[in-house]
Design an enzyme around this catalytic site. Structure first.
Site, PDB file in Angstrom:
ATOM      1  N   ASP A  76      12.110  68.289  45.288  1.00 56.09           N
ATOM      2  CA  ASP A  76      13.439  67.782  45.633  1.00 56.09           C
ATOM      3  C   ASP A  76      13.350  66.858  46.842  1.00 56.09           C
ATOM      4  OD1 ASP A  76      16.480  67.939  46.245  1.00 56.09           O
ATOM      5  OD2 ASP A  76      16.270  69.231  44.487  1.00 56.09           O
ATOM      6  N   HIS A 110      20.101  68.335  50.161  1.00 55.99           N
ATOM      7  CA  HIS A 110      20.137  68.644  48.735  1.00 55.99           C
ATOM      8  C   HIS A 110      19.112  69.711  48.365  1.00 55.99           C
ATOM      9  CE1 HIS A 110      19.524  67.988  44.357  1.00 55.99           C
ATOM     10  NE2 HIS A 110      20.790  67.626  44.353  1.00 55.99           N
ATOM     11  N   ILE A 126      23.999  86.944  56.558  1.00 55.58           N
ATOM     12  CA  ILE A 126      24.033  85.496  56.760  1.00 55.58           C
ATOM     13  C   ILE A 126      24.478  84.836  55.464  1.00 55.58           C
ATOM     14  CG2 ILE A 126      22.691  83.432  57.268  1.00 55.58           C
ATOM     15  CD1 ILE A 126      20.750  85.193  58.823  1.00 55.58           C
ATOM     16  N   ASP A 307      23.007  75.337  53.566  1.00 51.11           N
ATOM     17  CA  ASP A 307      23.106  73.951  54.010  1.00 51.11           C
ATOM     18  C   ASP A 307      22.143  73.774  55.182  1.00 51.11           C
ATOM     19  OD1 ASP A 307      24.064  71.336  54.026  1.00 51.11           O
ATOM     20  OD2 ASP A 307      25.657  71.804  55.449  1.00 51.11           O
ATOM     21  N   SER A 345      22.169  69.636  39.214  1.00 50.38           N
ATOM     22  CA  SER A 345      21.182  70.128  40.177  1.00 50.38           C
ATOM     23  C   SER A 345      21.405  71.613  40.443  1.00 50.38           C
ATOM     24  CB  SER A 345      21.296  69.358  41.498  1.00 50.38           C
ATOM     25  OG  SER A 345      20.867  68.036  41.361  1.00 50.38           O
TER      26      SER A 345
END
Length: 591
Positions: A76, A110, A126, A307, A345
């Site tokens: 990726d 991504h 988390i 993220d 994706s």
């Protein structure tokens, strides 16, 4: 060959079903919003969802099956290896293909989001969790450095390093505007090398257990962006004097990319939290399965995942508006997660996580057997979807209709198939239950020679009957996939539908009409490669029929746009001569 679920396994499954809670047992604050794991009907951050439209993994989770011992390579934009929700699942083997260091820096977020969908850690308080929260992760920033040598290194060659991966996740896709000649000298060597490498890794890596290459179908149902001479152009349809009108049909067929027509790539489409095809998802006869991909989180439910750490990088930043619903929960003050991930994706990542669970449930099964189990246990999604008919005026001026996208059909082997969804939606609990009870592997893979018909046949313009030809096949194989190689001389390829009909009568549309193909003037399509999954489990032996139908007398066209070049019209006049089917060939993969 295969041991079906016994009465005991069914009883055990029922016992786990009665024990399973409505929610995943999990201490992670964002897991309740991860509808793709457990859709309870109202757990989208921006919209309600439809209960049950998810991966169905509660029973698997209750058994403690979480992907242990399975390594997934994420090919990726890179991975933030030190992310607090990923770091404990990262193992050695990652590589920055730009610098040669072991840290494949993610400049977009991504790859980090993809990795989190697959294997974010569970029960660490988390963010959310991954589909397979105990699986191992390796990352490559291949999208930053797309050379052949980097492709080889990230896809498992030589059989060292990343070749201990059981799964290679490729959450990326190309969107060509025309078919590639797979037999052309400039393409043959690279294509053959990729095929040999994927075959060797798929069948021979991991001490013969092999690996699976998972690939996203693309996000180009309505329009796509491609490059001409290094310049980016937006390409979109124009029908009945309306831009972006494509008569309801997919504008970019997933079969246009040669990589997507490879047997070794498991191609995945995306569905949303309502259990329908995601609005953007590319589709085609080469789709093997469908998985949750979500929608744009500003209007519908996206996918909650990892993220880039902090509030200055990735999707969820201090100035971004796309993650305001997540920010408003107060559950992610460090901006380490996002709810704005969506696309094929995400669907590919969900598929990779599902495969990791099935592999960890029975580590003795090889990759092809796991793939077969996923196909056998897939559920029929969006069951009332009747496909798409297209109406047009034929060459005689008569109004006619053509079934351009068939609805759900059951092939002769009992598998449900659809152009949008392949063999159906992944059902993890069903796949894991079958994996646990399976002791026999699929027989050795066999690949037939190409069978070719070279008779030139006229493709009549705007004629719903089209032209037909047949090939007699004697290969005694149970089909795992069928490849079609096609040469056509036609000045408006977007008009054409290409069908393949098996000896058992299963009809597969390998190229739907109104696909956004842009012909090079006066240049026939030579040796275009397409693939169909719709004949899975059928016998290859018998009479195969190809059918080509021209579905337009010149009322539709393709538009391309670039800020410097402006708006250009392509294929805006009907072909003044009939097209020609030059040749076609079939190759079968099976056992």
């Amino acid at each position: 060959m295969y041991i079906k679920k016994t009465l005991l396994s069914c009883c055990l499954l029922g016992a786990f079903s009665s024990l399973a809670a409505d929610h995943l047992t999990n201490s992670d604050p964002l897991t309740p919003y991860q509808w793709h794991l457990n859709n309870i009907g109202h757990n989208g951050l921006t919209t309600n969802t439809v209960a049950g439209e998810d991966l169905n993994l509660l029973n698997t989770d209750m058994q403690g099956i979480k992907g242990d011992g399975v390594t997934v390579t994420v090919i990726d934009s890179g991975i933030e290896l030190t992310h607090p929700d990923l770091v404990n699942n990262v193992i050695t083997g990652s590589l920055n293909l730009l610098t040669g260091t072991v840290t494949p820096t993610d400049n977009t977020g991504h790859g980090t989001a993809v990795a989190g969908i697959i294997a974010a850690q569970a029960n660490n308080n988390i963010g959310g969790r991954g589909v397979a929260p105990n699986a191992h992760l390796i990352g490559f920033n291949y999208l930053d450095a797309q050379t052949m040598s980097n492709w080889l290194q990230s896809h498992g060659m030589p059989l060292t390093g990343s070749a201990n991966s059981r799964i290679y996740n490729q959450s990326y896709s190309s969107k060509p505007a025309l078919f590639k000649n797979v037999d052309a000298e400039e393409h043959t060597l690279s294509l053959q090398l990729k095929e040999r490498v994927m075959q060797q890794v798929s069948l021979n890596s991991n001490n013969g257990l092999g690996a699976l290459f998972v690939k996203s179908a693309g996000n180009a149902f309505y329009q796509y962006t491609t490059f001409f001479g290094g310049t980016s152009f937006q390409v979109f349809p124009y029908e009945q004097q309306q831009p972006f009108n494509n008569a309801g049909l997919p504008f970019h067929n997933a079969n246009l990319s040669t990589d997507n027509a490879s047997f070794w790539n498991m191609l995945v489409s995306a569905y949303n939290a309502n259990g329908k095809l995601a609005s953007y998802s590319s589709v085609g006869a080469n789709i093997f399965l469908t998985a949750p991909g979500g929608e744009n989180a500003q209007s519908q439910a996206g996918i909650v995942t990892t993220d880039m750490s902090g509030c200055t990088a990735g999707f969820n930043t201090i100035n971004s508006t796309i993650d305001i619903p997540l920010q408003n929960t107060g559950l992610d003050s460090h901006c380490d997660a996002t709810a704005a991930m969506y696309g094929t994706s995400a669907a590919a990542a969900n598929t990779s996580g599902a495969i990791a669970l099935a592999m960890s449930a029975n580590p003795q099964l090889d990759a092809r057997t796991i793939k077969h189990i996923l196909a056998t246990t897939a559920r029929k999604l969006d069951g009332s979807n009747a496909g798409i008919d297209i109406n047009f005026t034929d060459a005689n001026g008569d109004a006619v209709s053509y079934n351009a996208i068939p609805g759900w059909q059951q092939n002769a082997a009992g598998y449900n198939v659809h152009t949008f969804y392949g063999l159906g939606a992944i059902d993890i609990d069903a796949a894991v239950a079958m994996a646990q009870q399976t002791t026999a592997l699929l027989p050795t893979l066999q690949v037939s020679d190409w069978h070719t018909a070279n008779t030139e046949l006229t493709i009549p313009d705007a004629n719903v009957n089209g032209v037909q030809d047949t090939l007699a096949i004697t290969d005694n194989l149970t089909i795992e996939a069928v490849q079609l190689k096609l040469s056509i001389d036609h000045s408006r390829m977007r008009d054409l539908a290409v069908e393949l009909i098996s000896p058992s009568g299963t009809r597969s549309v390998l190229l739907s009409p109104r696909t956004g193909l842009i012909n090079a003037t006066g240049t026939p399509v030579q040796n275009a490669l397409l693939l169909s999954q719709h004949f899975y489990g059928e016998s290859a032996a018998g009479q195969w029929q190809i059918r080509l139908i021209d579905t337009d007398n010149g009322t539709s066209q393709t538009l391309v746009y670039n800020e410097q070049a402006g708006l250009l019209s392509m294929n805006d006049t009907n072909n003044n001569v009939d097209g020609t089917l030059l040749s076609w060939s079939l190759r079968f993969y099976g056992h």
